[in-house]
Scaffold this motif. Structure first.
Motif, PDB file in Angstrom:
ATOM      1  N   ASP A   1       0.805  -1.223   0.000  1.00  0.00           N
ATOM      2  CA  ASP A   1       0.000   0.000   0.000  1.00  0.00           C
ATOM      3  C   ASP A   1       0.838   1.272   0.000  1.00  0.00           C
ATOM      4  OD1 ASP A   1      -2.338  -1.521   0.096  1.00  0.00           O
ATOM      5  OD2 ASP A   1      -2.239  -1.660   2.283  1.00  0.00           O
ATOM      6  N   LEU A   2       2.141   1.153  -0.137  1.00  0.00           N
ATOM      7  CA  LEU A   2       3.000   2.326  -0.058  1.00  0.00           C
ATOM      8  C   LEU A   2       3.760   2.554  -1.364  1.00  0.00           C
ATOM      9  CD1 LEU A   2       4.513   1.977   3.539  1.00  0.00           C
ATOM     10  CD2 LEU A   2       2.618   3.444   2.790  1.00  0.00           C
ATOM     11  N   ILE A   3       4.163   3.807  -1.548  1.00  0.00           N
ATOM     12  CA  ILE A   3       4.969   4.219  -2.691  1.00  0.00           C
ATOM     13  C   ILE A   3       6.358   4.581  -2.174  1.00  0.00           C
ATOM     14  CG2 ILE A   3       5.163   5.829  -4.622  1.00  0.00           C
ATOM     15  CD1 ILE A   3       2.657   4.074  -4.687  1.00  0.00           C
ATOM     16  N   ARG A  33       8.389  -8.223  -7.673  1.00  0.00           N
ATOM     17  CA  ARG A  33       9.708  -8.123  -8.274  1.00  0.00           C
ATOM     18  C   ARG A  33       9.764  -7.096  -9.380  1.00  0.00           C
ATOM     19  NH1 ARG A  33       8.531 -13.280  -7.548  1.00  0.00           N
ATOM     20  NH2 ARG A  33       7.960 -13.613  -9.741  1.00  0.00           N
ATOM     21  N   ALA A  34       8.597  -6.531  -9.770  1.00  0.00           N
ATOM     22  CA  ALA A  34       8.547  -5.516 -10.814  1.00  0.00           C
ATOM     23  C   ALA A  34       7.423  -4.535 -10.507  1.00  0.00           C
ATOM     24  CB  ALA A  34       8.332  -6.153 -12.181  1.00  0.00           C
ATOM     25  N   ALA A  35       7.626  -3.282 -10.847  1.00  0.00           N
ATOM     26  CA  ALA A  35       6.613  -2.266 -10.571  1.00  0.00           C
ATOM     27  C   ALA A  35       6.800  -1.089 -11.526  1.00  0.00           C
ATOM     28  CB  ALA A  35       6.718  -1.781  -9.125  1.00  0.00           C
ATOM     29  N   ARG A  36       5.701  -0.392 -11.807  1.00  0.00           N
ATOM     30  CA  ARG A  36       5.795   0.808 -12.639  1.00  0.00           C
ATOM     31  C   ARG A  36       6.667   1.854 -11.959  1.00  0.00           C
ATOM     32  NH1 ARG A  36       0.250  -0.187 -13.235  1.00  0.00           N
ATOM     33  NH2 ARG A  36      -0.243  -1.101 -15.279  1.00  0.00           N
ATOM     34  N   LEU A  37       7.278   2.666 -12.810  1.00  0.00           N
ATOM     35  CA  LEU A  37       8.254   3.642 -12.330  1.00  0.00           C
ATOM     36  C   LEU A  37       8.062   4.963 -13.067  1.00  0.00           C
ATOM     37  CD1 LEU A  37      11.023   4.190 -10.787  1.00  0.00           C
ATOM     38  CD2 LEU A  37      12.132   3.379 -12.882  1.00  0.00           C
ATOM     39  N   VAL A  38       8.137   6.069 -12.333  1.00  0.00           N
ATOM     40  CA  VAL A  38       8.025   7.405 -12.914  1.00  0.00           C
ATOM     41  C   VAL A  38       9.265   8.205 -12.558  1.00  0.00           C
ATOM     42  CG1 VAL A  38       6.782   9.606 -12.872  1.00  0.00           C
ATOM     43  CG2 VAL A  38       5.510   7.450 -12.835  1.00  0.00           C
ATOM     44  N   TYR A  39       9.870   8.833 -13.555  1.00  0.00           N
ATOM     45  CA  TYR A  39      10.970   9.777 -13.345  1.00  0.00           C
ATOM     46  C   TYR A  39      10.471  11.174 -13.729  1.00  0.00           C
ATOM     47  CZ  TYR A  39      15.083   6.650 -12.818  1.00  0.00           C
ATOM     48  OH  TYR A  39      16.017   5.746 -12.374  1.00  0.00           O
ATOM     49  N   LEU A  96       1.466   6.241 -12.460  1.00  0.00           N
ATOM     50  CA  LEU A  96       1.686   4.934 -11.840  1.00  0.00           C
ATOM     51  C   LEU A  96       0.491   3.998 -11.989  1.00  0.00           C
ATOM     52  CD1 LEU A  96       3.623   5.836  -8.557  1.00  0.00           C
ATOM     53  CD2 LEU A  96       4.530   4.749 -10.614  1.00  0.00           C
ATOM     54  N   GLN A  97      -0.686   4.557 -12.298  1.00  0.00           N
ATOM     55  CA  GLN A  97      -1.890   3.738 -12.519  1.00  0.00           C
ATOM     56  C   GLN A  97      -2.067   2.702 -11.386  1.00  0.00           C
ATOM     57  OE1 GLN A  97      -2.465   2.602 -16.835  1.00  0.00           O
ATOM     58  NE2 GLN A  97      -0.273   3.121 -16.914  1.00  0.00           N
ATOM     59  N   LEU A  98      -2.149   3.208 -10.178  1.00  0.00           N
ATOM     60  CA  LEU A  98      -2.137   2.340  -9.011  1.00  0.00           C
ATOM     61  C   LEU A  98      -3.300   1.358  -8.963  1.00  0.00           C
ATOM     62  CD1 LEU A  98      -1.001   4.993  -6.385  1.00  0.00           C
ATOM     63  CD2 LEU A  98       0.390   3.237  -7.496  1.00  0.00           C
ATOM     64  N   GLY A  99      -4.398   1.706  -9.627  1.00  0.00           N
ATOM     65  CA  GLY A  99      -5.551   0.807  -9.603  1.00  0.00           C
ATOM     66  C   GLY A  99      -5.504  -0.260 -10.679  1.00  0.00           C
ATOM     67  N   ARG A 100      -4.449  -0.232 -11.488  1.00  0.00           N
ATOM     68  CA  ARG A 100      -4.340  -1.201 -12.588  1.00  0.00           C
ATOM     69  C   ARG A 100      -3.148  -2.119 -12.361  1.00  0.00           C
ATOM     70  NH1 ARG A 100      -2.033   0.344 -18.348  1.00  0.00           N
ATOM     71  NH2 ARG A 100      -2.258  -1.627 -19.442  1.00  0.00           N
ATOM     72  N   PRO A 101      -3.349  -3.427 -12.388  1.00  0.00           N
ATOM     73  CA  PRO A 101      -2.225  -4.352 -12.164  1.00  0.00           C
ATOM     74  C   PRO A 101      -1.119  -4.149 -13.196  1.00  0.00           C
ATOM     75  CG  PRO A 101      -4.321  -5.511 -12.066  1.00  0.00           C
ATOM     76  CD  PRO A 101      -4.617  -4.137 -12.600  1.00  0.00           C
ATOM     77  N   PHE A 135       9.220   6.012   2.103  1.00  0.00           N
ATOM     78  CA  PHE A 135       7.889   5.446   1.937  1.00  0.00           C
ATOM     79  C   PHE A 135       6.837   6.541   2.052  1.00  0.00           C
ATOM     80  CE2 PHE A 135       9.949   1.431   3.522  1.00  0.00           C
ATOM     81  CZ  PHE A 135       9.752   0.717   2.357  1.00  0.00           C
ATOM     82  N   ARG A 136       5.877   6.558   1.112  1.00  0.00           N
ATOM     83  CA  ARG A 136       4.799   7.527   1.114  1.00  0.00           C
ATOM     84  C   ARG A 136       3.491   6.816   0.752  1.00  0.00           C
ATOM     85  NH1 ARG A 136       7.759   9.841   3.587  1.00  0.00           N
ATOM     86  NH2 ARG A 136       8.822  11.828   3.295  1.00  0.00           N
ATOM     87  N   THR A 137       2.379   7.387   1.220  1.00  0.00           N
ATOM     88  CA  THR A 137       1.080   6.888   0.789  1.00  0.00           C
ATOM     89  C   THR A 137       0.790   7.476  -0.583  1.00  0.00           C
ATOM     90  OG1 THR A 137      -0.152   8.738   1.750  1.00  0.00           O
ATOM     91  CG2 THR A 137       0.301   6.836   3.187  1.00  0.00           C
ATOM     92  N   PRO A 138      -0.101   6.874  -1.353  1.00  0.00           N
ATOM     93  CA  PRO A 138      -0.416   7.423  -2.669  1.00  0.00           C
ATOM     94  C   PRO A 138      -0.829   8.889  -2.642  1.00  0.00           C
ATOM     95  CG  PRO A 138      -1.301   5.210  -2.497  1.00  0.00           C
ATOM     96  CD  PRO A 138      -0.769   5.573  -1.134  1.00  0.00           C
TER      97      PRO A 138
END
Length: 252
Positions: free
Chosen positions: A110-112, A206-212, A245-250, A231-234
């Motif tokens: 649940d954290l970013i 082991r993999a996650a979306r990433l934003v720069y 990051l499209q957190l609601g999409r797998p 660590f931050r909440t969305p």
């Protein structure tokens, strides 16, 4: 041999006098090197080698036999594969400066995790240097000293973006980032994914979306971002980071 090599290296320089000034070497002494009457002290030899991009073998071997060491990625066996074009990443494709990044935590669902990295060019390569957030390391029960937190990497060109191989000291942990530029008004965002090297049985992703987000060389913006790493909440990350990051999409 040294004098002959030095003459070859100096041949493309417009003026011997200017070359001596740029090297910080007395013209008379430089002439002695050219004629083979004397050899430079180790510190002067180092300066000459750094200036011309060669090494101390110029004392004994002809330049034609001295091949520069490009590192493992440019080893002849890999040069046309992994190493091909890796020194050619234009600034408008992936510019130097500070970047703020966000991605879903590998271990806390649940954290970013947010962070700050620095991208720079050196010796015709594009590098990354950064530190893991001290708070995030502490929460995981890991050492928080600078040496343990530091990671570095090299950026490689890709057909429609860039890739980065990143590792902690002594390659104890490695990750792979892929990034592609986002078409936006400010044009300074990249989206992609990060992967980490862990066993399949390890808890967590082991993999996650990433934003720069490119901050440039603005120290004020970099320091502001540095105060928010960890660590931050969305809801605590920048809105556009959250959207990308499209957190609601797998992630697939």
């Amino acid at each position: 041999m040294f004098g002959q090599n030095l003459r070859t290296l100096a041949a493309d320089y417009p003026s011997v006098s200017k070359l001596c000034r740029d090297l910080g070497i007395n013209r008379t002494q430089f002439n002695r090197y050219l004629s083979g009457e004397s050899f430079p002290r180790p510190d002067v030899l180092y300066r000459i080698c750094e200036f011309f991009g060669t090494d101390a073998r110029i004392l004994l071997e002809p330049l034609a036999k001295i091949e520069p060491d490009h590192g493992i990625l440019n080893h002849p066996y890999l040069a046309d594969y992994v190493g091909s074009g890796m020194t050619d990443i234009p600034q408008d494709v992936f510019p130097d400066g500070f970047y703020q990044f966000s991605r879903r935590s590998f271990i806390e669902n649940d954290l970013i995790i947010t962070g700050l990295i620095y991208v720079f060019r050196k010796d015709d390569h594009c590098f990354i240097r950064a530190y893991e957030a001290k708070g995030a390391m502490k929460e995981q029960g890991l050492p928080t000293d600078a040496e343990t937190r530091e990671f570095r990497g090299v950026v490689l060109p890709q057909e429609d973006g860039v890739a980065a191989v990143l590792s902690h000291r002594r390659t104890m942990a490695t990750s792979f980032n892929y990034l592609s530029r986002v078409a936006s008004f400010q044009n300074h965002y990249w989206i992609g994914y990060a992967t980490r090297t862990v066993r399949e049985t390890v808890t967590g992703r082991r993999a996650a979306r990433l934003v720069y987000e490119h901050l440039g060389k603005d120290m004020g913006a970099a320091l502001k971002a540095a105060r928010t790493v960890g660590f931050r909440t969305p809801d605590e990350i920048p809105p556009y980071h959250r959207k990308l990051l499209q957190l609601g999409r797998p992630f697939a």
